[in-house]
Design a protein around this motif. Structure first.
Motif, PDB file in Angstrom:
ATOM      1  N   MET A  21       0.923  -1.286   0.024  1.00  0.00           N
ATOM      2  CA  MET A  21      -0.010   0.016   0.007  1.00  0.00           C
ATOM      3  C   MET A  21       0.749   1.403   0.145  1.00  0.00           C
ATOM      4  O   MET A  21       2.082   1.077   0.415  1.00  0.00           O
ATOM      5  CB  MET A  21      -0.827  -0.084   1.305  1.00  0.00           C
ATOM      6  CG  MET A  21      -1.683  -1.225   1.349  1.00  0.00           C
ATOM      7  SD  MET A  21      -3.050  -1.362   0.243  1.00  0.00           S
ATOM      8  CE  MET A  21      -4.286  -0.072   0.671  1.00  0.00           C
ATOM      9  N   ALA A  22       0.331   2.365  -0.154  1.00  0.00           N
ATOM     10  CA  ALA A  22       0.897   3.661  -0.500  1.00  0.00           C
ATOM     11  C   ALA A  22       1.614   3.980   1.123  1.00  0.00           C
ATOM     12  O   ALA A  22       2.717   4.420   0.911  1.00  0.00           O
ATOM     13  CB  ALA A  22       0.156   4.828  -0.753  1.00  0.00           C
ATOM     14  N   GLU A  23       0.790   3.525   1.979  1.00  0.00           N
ATOM     15  CA  GLU A  23       1.531   3.923   3.429  1.00  0.00           C
ATOM     16  C   GLU A  23       2.527   2.837   3.921  1.00  0.00           C
ATOM     17  O   GLU A  23       3.066   3.015   4.925  1.00  0.00           O
ATOM     18  CB  GLU A  23       0.555   3.789   4.543  1.00  0.00           C
ATOM     19  CG  GLU A  23      -0.200   2.370   4.491  1.00  0.00           C
ATOM     20  CD  GLU A  23      -1.608   2.238   3.777  1.00  0.00           C
ATOM     21  OE1 GLU A  23      -2.570   1.781   4.408  1.00  0.00           O
ATOM     22  OE2 GLU A  23      -1.784   3.031   2.763  1.00  0.00           O
ATOM     23  N   ASP A  24       2.902   2.022   2.944  1.00  0.00           N
ATOM     24  CA  ASP A  24       3.868   0.861   3.481  1.00  0.00           C
ATOM     25  C   ASP A  24       5.227   1.313   2.648  1.00  0.00           C
ATOM     26  O   ASP A  24       6.274   0.613   2.927  1.00  0.00           O
ATOM     27  CB  ASP A  24       3.462  -0.397   2.960  1.00  0.00           C
ATOM     28  CG  ASP A  24       2.326  -0.824   3.373  1.00  0.00           C
ATOM     29  OD1 ASP A  24       1.812  -0.708   4.521  1.00  0.00           O
ATOM     30  OD2 ASP A  24       1.554  -1.548   2.629  1.00  0.00           O
ATOM     31  N   ALA A  25       5.132   2.489   2.078  1.00  0.00           N
ATOM     32  CA  ALA A  25       6.579   2.431   1.362  1.00  0.00           C
ATOM     33  C   ALA A  25       7.482   3.165   2.345  1.00  0.00           C
ATOM     34  O   ALA A  25       7.209   3.640   3.315  1.00  0.00           O
ATOM     35  CB  ALA A  25       6.165   4.142   0.401  1.00  0.00           C
ATOM     36  N   LYS A  26       8.911   2.771   2.031  1.00  0.00           N
ATOM     37  CA  LYS A  26       9.894   3.145   2.593  1.00  0.00           C
ATOM     38  C   LYS A  26       9.949   4.463   2.709  1.00  0.00           C
ATOM     39  O   LYS A  26       9.925   5.386   1.620  1.00  0.00           O
ATOM     40  CB  LYS A  26      11.401   2.409   2.410  1.00  0.00           C
ATOM     41  CG  LYS A  26      11.246   0.917   2.477  1.00  0.00           C
ATOM     42  CD  LYS A  26      11.063   0.489   4.046  1.00  0.00           C
ATOM     43  CE  LYS A  26      10.874  -1.047   4.125  1.00  0.00           C
ATOM     44  NZ  LYS A  26      10.774  -1.544   5.603  1.00  0.00           N
ATOM     45  N   PHE A  27      10.571   5.198   3.918  1.00  0.00           N
ATOM     46  CA  PHE A  27      10.536   6.879   3.945  1.00  0.00           C
ATOM     47  C   PHE A  27      11.481   7.120   5.087  1.00  0.00           C
ATOM     48  O   PHE A  27      11.671   6.612   5.815  1.00  0.00           O
ATOM     49  CB  PHE A  27       8.877   7.241   4.315  1.00  0.00           C
ATOM     50  CG  PHE A  27       8.666   8.691   3.778  1.00  0.00           C
ATOM     51  CD1 PHE A  27       8.182   8.760   2.556  1.00  0.00           C
ATOM     52  CD2 PHE A  27       8.678   9.685   4.676  1.00  0.00           C
ATOM     53  CE1 PHE A  27       7.810  10.154   2.131  1.00  0.00           C
ATOM     54  CE2 PHE A  27       8.474  10.983   4.062  1.00  0.00           C
ATOM     55  CZ  PHE A  27       7.909  11.165   2.989  1.00  0.00           C
ATOM     56  N   TRP A  28      12.079   8.230   4.835  1.00  0.00           N
ATOM     57  CA  TRP A  28      13.054   8.974   5.581  1.00  0.00           C
ATOM     58  C   TRP A  28      14.331   8.422   5.496  1.00  0.00           C
ATOM     59  O   TRP A  28      15.319   8.594   6.363  1.00  0.00           O
ATOM     60  CB  TRP A  28      12.797   8.752   7.017  1.00  0.00           C
ATOM     61  CG  TRP A  28      11.736   9.922   7.498  1.00  0.00           C
ATOM     62  CD1 TRP A  28      10.501   9.938   7.788  1.00  0.00           C
ATOM     63  CD2 TRP A  28      12.001  11.437   7.575  1.00  0.00           C
ATOM     64  NE1 TRP A  28       9.955  10.878   7.831  1.00  0.00           N
ATOM     65  CE2 TRP A  28      10.850  12.186   8.061  1.00  0.00           C
ATOM     66  CE3 TRP A  28      13.152  12.279   7.399  1.00  0.00           C
ATOM     67  CZ2 TRP A  28      10.825  13.318   8.207  1.00  0.00           C
ATOM     68  CZ3 TRP A  28      13.009  13.512   7.602  1.00  0.00           C
ATOM     69  CH2 TRP A  28      11.998  14.360   8.088  1.00  0.00           C
ATOM     70  N   ILE A  29      14.588   7.398   4.387  1.00  0.00           N
ATOM     71  CA  ILE A  29      15.819   6.625   4.164  1.00  0.00           C
ATOM     72  C   ILE A  29      16.964   7.502   3.830  1.00  0.00           C
ATOM     73  O   ILE A  29      17.086   8.115   2.693  1.00  0.00           O
ATOM     74  CB  ILE A  29      15.761   5.400   3.425  1.00  0.00           C
ATOM     75  CG1 ILE A  29      14.168   4.600   3.668  1.00  0.00           C
ATOM     76  CG2 ILE A  29      16.725   4.882   3.366  1.00  0.00           C
ATOM     77  CD1 ILE A  29      14.151   4.344   5.184  1.00  0.00           C
ATOM     78  N   GLY A  30      18.101   7.571   4.522  1.00  0.00           N
ATOM     79  CA  GLY A  30      19.301   8.459   4.405  1.00  0.00           C
ATOM     80  C   GLY A  30      19.928   7.909   3.335  1.00  0.00           C
ATOM     81  O   GLY A  30      20.347   6.813   3.146  1.00  0.00           O
ATOM     82  N   ALA A  31      20.347   8.825   2.367  1.00  0.00           N
ATOM     83  CA  ALA A  31      21.168   8.491   0.848  1.00  0.00           C
ATOM     84  C   ALA A  31      20.306   7.817  -0.311  1.00  0.00           C
ATOM     85  O   ALA A  31      20.948   7.536  -1.157  1.00  0.00           O
ATOM     86  CB  ALA A  31      22.318   7.732   1.282  1.00  0.00           C
ATOM     87  N   MET A  32      18.922   7.452   0.149  1.00  0.00           N
ATOM     88  CA  MET A  32      18.289   6.826  -0.825  1.00  0.00           C
ATOM     89  C   MET A  32      17.881   7.815  -1.883  1.00  0.00           C
ATOM     90  O   MET A  32      17.475   7.387  -2.940  1.00  0.00           O
ATOM     91  CB  MET A  32      16.912   6.295  -0.102  1.00  0.00           C
ATOM     92  CG  MET A  32      16.025   5.651  -1.074  1.00  0.00           C
ATOM     93  SD  MET A  32      14.757   4.769  -0.288  1.00  0.00           S
ATOM     94  CE  MET A  32      15.445   3.277   0.128  1.00  0.00           C
ATOM     95  N   GLY A  33      17.581   9.217  -1.634  1.00  0.00           N
ATOM     96  CA  GLY A  33      16.935  10.087  -2.312  1.00  0.00           C
ATOM     97  C   GLY A  33      17.473  10.250  -3.870  1.00  0.00           C
ATOM     98  O   GLY A  33      16.738  10.287  -4.839  1.00  0.00           O
TER      99      GLY A  33
END
Length: 659
Positions: A166-178
């Motif tokens: 689901m949309a709310e399951d996305a990984k988020f805040w991950i450093g160096a991922m952007g």
């Protein structure tokens, strides 16, 4: 040229700064710093005064250039790996390569099998692979068991199929991922084949998987991957780090991309759990265990800037015709800054002891011994919460002590605050993870009730007082006694634990969510005992008189903050506040200069210009602002046009009204 106020105070200081610096950092770290830091300080790409003017995208681009330059310097100077890591970690802000080193490679090293480490780590160290650690989801953070990302094993293809459903399951805040990483270490709920389950699979908890996310040639997202940057953060913090998000749509990775040092999945899908279900916690504790020392050193930078500035800054004179007083001469300034100086030392010492305990625990885990894990987990959690609360609040207090100039980024303190304030919520929100400490301590108390002579880890030993309180009397004249200080703090923690135990005894089904506030108080009290004890051990081991004064000030300041809890625990606090005020008065401004010099900071390491070692701050402030683009004419035509549009508008309106 006449000496500055700061130079005069330094010349009169009797503190052996060099000896204390050696104690704080150790000879190996000093040698690394002496070799690496001058190189960075003299390279214009590492100039910090221009960074506040960069927008988010410019900041990330700048950090990537900084990373590239670090690699060039590494090769140019033939730096060892230790020297390179020292350079990487000495930067004011966290850059993407630091995340790859600390949050990706470290976990592979501790959680990977020998074959996996041999395959992945050389590629990581050559930066063929740049990684990130992807645990937090947009709707799930501290509760690892509640993660929604799944990794389902396909026995036919010998692959894991990884999804964020689901949309709310996305990984988020991950450093160096952007922007930067091409691989992610994804924490996902492992699902293995099970014919007895309606779905044909059963979940066996969270595990770690290496997932390629960008093509190593084009750097474009791979099929099934949606990845990007989440944008600017609060207070402008972590400006140069590309925290990112990640959606995974049926992304397949080979079976051996699951880290298998402990748990394993066979080619036919059979799950072999770890010998102990806590073995995988070791590496997860690492980042949390490093936070107290980081917070201590960060507060040390802030308080060094503030003390130096408040000695250099003069304001009002005692009587007409006399020189103005240094701001540090005001009692209100000393009573704010000197306890913060003591606090920075306290968390540096406690952080070092905690990390030593962590490495000792990891050695034991490698042998299958998990006996030390509970204590280190509880300590690292307690110290993470308390150090981030104390030190971040201390950074803001240091900024305020500097008056108006403290609000300028030229002070540098705000930048330190912005970088460290998220430590209160990353690696577990402080109020949430405090429940882990409370559970561990209550569990130990329940053990003692059944087995009164049961051995306890050192930091838990005071729990005997919960069941068998020992008589404790205080003396107003004896608050400088280290034993009385520790006993008073133990009484305080024991009272909070007892209160929790009473609530749970009345209603064992009381939800821990209802106990989270008391758990946070307990986490702080448990941490205070360890930190004060660590400082006292350092003082006893080295016998430095200046450290003894600072250690006493920290202990008494901690006790003064705990007066409400102490009173509830039945401790007579008479004379405590007076003792703490006397401890502040025992430190002269000359000693304060020596104790801040003992941190060994180069001017380059202190952001802004107000913490310059020579105290010539106004000349440097003028030089820096005059060199900014906005003042050098680069935006001159645009600014003039915008300003004239205002004045011209009013002139035009006046002229029109006359017609």
């Amino acid at each position: 040229m006449s000496p500055t106020h700061l130079q005069t105070a330094r010349s009169q200081s009797k503190v052996d700064s060099a000896a204390i610096e050696k104690l704080l950092r150790g000879p190996e770290q000093l040698a690394l710093r002496n070799k690496v830091l001058p190189v960075l300080a003299n390279d214009p790409i590492f100039d910090k005064t221009r960074k506040p003017f960069l927008n988010h995208a410019q900041g990330i681009i700048d950090s990537l250039k900084v990373c590239k330059r670090l690699l060039e310097l590494r090769d140019q100077h033939n730096w060892t790996r230790e020297e390179y890591v020292m350079a990487l970690l000495s930067l004011e802000e966290t850059v993407p390569l630091a995340m790859s080193e600390n949050a990706f490679m470290t976990v592979i090293d501790s959680q990977g099998s020998p074959e996996q480490k041999a395959h992945w780590l050389p590629r990581c160290r050559s930066y063929e692979i740049i990684g990130c650690y992807a645990q937090t989801e947009i709707a799930h953070g501290s509760n690892v068991q509640g993660l929604q990302t799944t990794a389902r094993y396909d026995a036919q293809t010998k692959e894991f199929v990884i999804n964020t459903p689901m949309a709310e399951d996305a990984k988020f805040w991950i450093g160096a991922m952007g922007v930067t990483a091409n691989h992610a270490l994804v924490q996902a709920i492992l699902q293995v084949p099970d014919s007895f389950q309606p779905s044909g699979y059963r979940s066996v908890g969270p595990h770690l998987f290496i997932v390629p996310i960008r093509d190593q040639i084009t750097h474009k997202p791979l099929p099934g991957i949606t990845v990007g940057d989440i944008g600017p953060k609060a207070y402008g913090g972590f400006r140069v780090l590309d925290n990112g998000y990640l959606h995974l749509n049926s992304v397949r990775v080979p079976r051996d991309y699951m880290l298998m040092a402990h748990s394993k999945v066979s080619p036919n899908g059979e799950f072999q759990p770890a010998k102990h279900d806590k073995l995988s916690y070791g590496s997860m504790v690492y980042l949390r265990a490093g936070i107290p020392a980081t917070q201590g050193w960060s507060l040390a930078r802030a308080v060094t800037i503030a003390i130096r500035y408040c000695i250099s800054r003069t304001q009002f004179s005692t009587s007409p015709g006399t020189p103005e007083n240094s701001v540090i001469d005001y009692a209100s300034t000393r009573h704010r800054l000197y306890p913060l100086l003591a606090t920075s030392y306290a968390y540096i010492f406690a952080g070092k002891e905690l990390l030593n305990s962590y490495y000792d625990m990891m050695d034991s885990l490698a042998k299958g011994d998990v006996s030390k894990l509970a204590e280190v987990h509880a300590l690292s959690t307690a110290l993470k919460t308390k150090s981030s609360w104390d030190c971040v609040a201390g950074m803001e207090e240091a900024r305020k002590a500097m008056g108006g100039h403290g609000y300028s980024h030229l002070s540098g303190v705000a930048a330190i605050f912005a970088q460290q304030t998220p430590a209160q919520t990353f690696e577990g929100d402080n109020y949430v993870i405090s429940q882990q400490i409370a559970r561990a301590l209550i569990k130990a108390v329940m053990l003692l009730k059944q087995h009164p002579q049961a051995p306890l880890p050192g930091s838990f030993s005071y729990l005997h007082q919960v069941l068998s309180p020992s008589p404790f009397t205080t003396s107003p004249d004896n608050w400088s006694n280290p034993s009385q200080q520790i006993q008073a703090l133990q009484k305080c923690a024991a009272k909070i634990i007892n209160d929790l135990a009473v609530v749970l005894a009345k209603n064992p089904r009381t939800p821990w969510t209802d106990l989270s506030w008391t758990s946070a108080r307990l986490a702080a009290a448990h941490a205070d005992i360890f930190v004060v004890d660590s400082f006292q051990k350092a003082v006893q081991a080295h016998g430095n008189p200046d450290l003894r004064k600072l250690g006493e000030l920290y202990s008494l300041t901690t006790l003064v903050k705990a007066i409400p809890e102490l009173v509830e625990a039945g401790v007579d606090t008479a004379g405590l506040r007076q003792a703490q005020e006397a401890a502040v008065g025992a430190i002269s401004k000359e000693a304060a200069v020596g104790l801040t010099d003992a941190f060994g900071w180069l001017d380059w390491e202190l952001p802004g210009v107000l913490g310059k070692k020579d105290g010539r701050i106004y000349e440097e402030m003028t030089r820096v602002v005059e060199e900014w683009d906005i003042n050098k004419g680069e935006y001159g035509p645009q600014l003039r046009e915008a300003a004239l549009a205002l004045t011209g508008h009013e002139s035009a309106k006046t002229a029109k009204s006359k017609l």
